[in-house]
Design an enzyme around this catalytic site. Sequence first.
Site, PDB file in Angstrom:
ATOM      1  CD  GLU A  23      -6.358   7.004  -2.656  1.00  0.00           C
ATOM      2  OE1 GLU A  23      -5.478   6.631  -1.866  1.00  0.00           O
ATOM      3  OE2 GLU A  23      -6.830   8.169  -2.659  1.00  0.00           O
TER       4      GLU A  23
ATOM      5  CD  GLU B 247     -10.619   9.316  -1.113  1.00  0.00           C
ATOM      6  OE1 GLU B 247      -9.598   9.917  -0.714  1.00  0.00           O
ATOM      7  OE2 GLU B 247     -10.733   8.087  -1.089  1.00  0.00           O
TER       8      GLU B 247
END
Length: 709
Positions: A166, A343
């Site tokens: 991320e 995710e």
Amino acid sequence: MGDPGGRLHYHVCVEERYMQHRILHGAEYNPDQWLEEPEVLEQDIALMREARIDTVTLGTFSWSLLEPEEGVYSFEWMDEVMERLERAGIRVILATPSGARPRWLARKYPEVLRVGPDRRRRLFGERHNHCFTSPVFRERVYELDRRLAERYGRREHVILWHISNEFSGECHCELCQEAFRRWLYDRYDGDLEALNRAWWTAFWSHRYTSWEEIASPSPLGEPNLHGLNLDWRRFVTHQTVDFMLVEVRALRDGGPSLPVTTNLMGFQRDLDYFRLARHLDVVSWDSYPLWHGRGRTTPRVACGELDHNWDPEGRDWVLASGVAWAHALHRGLGGGRPFLLMESTPSHTNWQPWSKPKRPGMHVLSSLHAVAHGADSVQYFQWRAGRGGSEKFHGAVVYHDRRTDGRVFQEVRELGGILERLGGMEGSRVEAEVAVVFDWENRWALEDAQGPRNDGRLDYVEECWRWFDAWHRRGVGCDVVHPEGDWSAYRVVVAPLWYLVKEEWADRVARFVEQGGVFVTTVWSGVVEEHDLCHVGGFPGPLRGLVGVRSREVDVLVEDEVRRVAGVWGVCEGRLLCDVLAVEDEGVEVRAVYADGFYAGSPAATRVRRGRGWAYYVGTLLAQEGIDWLVGELMGEAGVVPALRVVPEGVDVSVRVTEEGRRYLWLLNFREHEVVVELPEGVWRDVLGGGERRGVLVLPGYGYAVLES
Ligand SMILES: [Zn+2]
């Protein structure tokens, strides 16, 4: 940028060991939290097989175990885990651990710690707290990544590199300031006067007389020099990508060239993902909608900063449209190819305002929703809930009760079985004949502008989504495309609030329309060029010639003030901004006029024929009902055929088409009660339910169907 850099070799990967003819079903696996409990690790493999998990992401936050002190590496524990997974036939997406670094690194080299816009260096802590420029940080990451690649890159069951985690944020340290100045020097060919002109520094006497005077934007100093702000955001993307490429090089230097990805985060604000994604072999992202959530805690709820995490009124099908819009973004980032859902939660998160579990059935439905909109995987954060740490209450396939007879585990297992049956669909593309333009540079410039309204209600992400939603609710596949992307496959392209328009883009749009495309833009478009300097001669600047109208002035509606707009389609409301338009071309047809205000009777929406296409200009931000009407007209003009003639409210529709031309219609019911769907003509094979379908189909609450024509 249609084919971002040509580096994506997704189809090659699909053919090789990457997908192995199925939609991946996986989870982030953190065995490093359980090394002192070997019985837990032994159970994991059996439980994964029971849950029908076939892929795990490994090593995302393992740096302090892999390199416990500088230059001392410890891979034995990972060797063991790798072997166990390999024996069980579970594939590995191997992460580089740069998303969170060890304490010893920060203690020994404070330069790796991030400095904020307030010029204060952060202490050690959290993750994503590192300087992307620091040579020490880059060197330590390179050395570790190369060793990972040497050791594991050739193992048959390792299928993909997952770079860092991320990527986000920025650093304002001296190393970054210096890199920023060098980047600017190159961008402006060493011509400081060119930079002064581009940033309009004569205003308030802010001219730069030497490159050394340039510093990043700061609340302590220069927060409102818009050209500086825009170039800083571009630099932050550049520097993040530059850091990521150090990791790619390390992996390539250390072993064979497995494909690379990094997990993206939807419509986050920090980074221009179109630039970053050029360097990825496959796009992946983390999606965390809060199903069944309701209530408004911030103006940016449905979309925007919180990434369409919930619908204020708790309508899951509205939220599903917002999530579909984010899925479309990630397809767009990969040039239309499928992406990986890297995710998602099998149950609930722990960081949203409420950690609400998915109701029975929603896990399967929402996971299939990702696949319907282009995902070739369903993966979770996380496999097993850690007993401590910040995310100990985040949902997991194996939660603290460690039971497999619970609802979450059983729904994960059920989904695994469904995904197995969808094998062969991987690599197929989502059908879309229309697109909405999205551009991070436009967003940054638009949000940074002071005026015409500063109340935060001019929400670019949400306005784009409202157009996407109008197409989506009619059963028309809609893509997200960059201004410089390939528009040739689309019949209609809509560019709402297209504030930043480069001169040369006008020619591309004109060619698209000449060749039969329908183009729509709105108020507050064509306002500035790439340096955030206003176009002169009237807005929409370089698009004026194409649309044949000019904005004389812009009325700003305060609070709940609305303007009535009377169109050929009916009367609706105009919101937030209203152009007072001058028609500059005889061929312009007025499609709607304002019904009140001092400009009552003047045009609010127009169109003009150019070549074989149409150019529309909408002088206000239409209420949803107005957008819906206009989209109906556009479908007729452009010959866009929806996947369903009538889409019942609550049903989410998508079509995926394989390379061989097999066409799959996905129908997902996001309501709790049953819905009747009228199928298109013909006989449909029910891929999951078995048998054939024709006529009408009854979808139970949270029900789904995948039909092959
Ligand atoms: Zn820095």
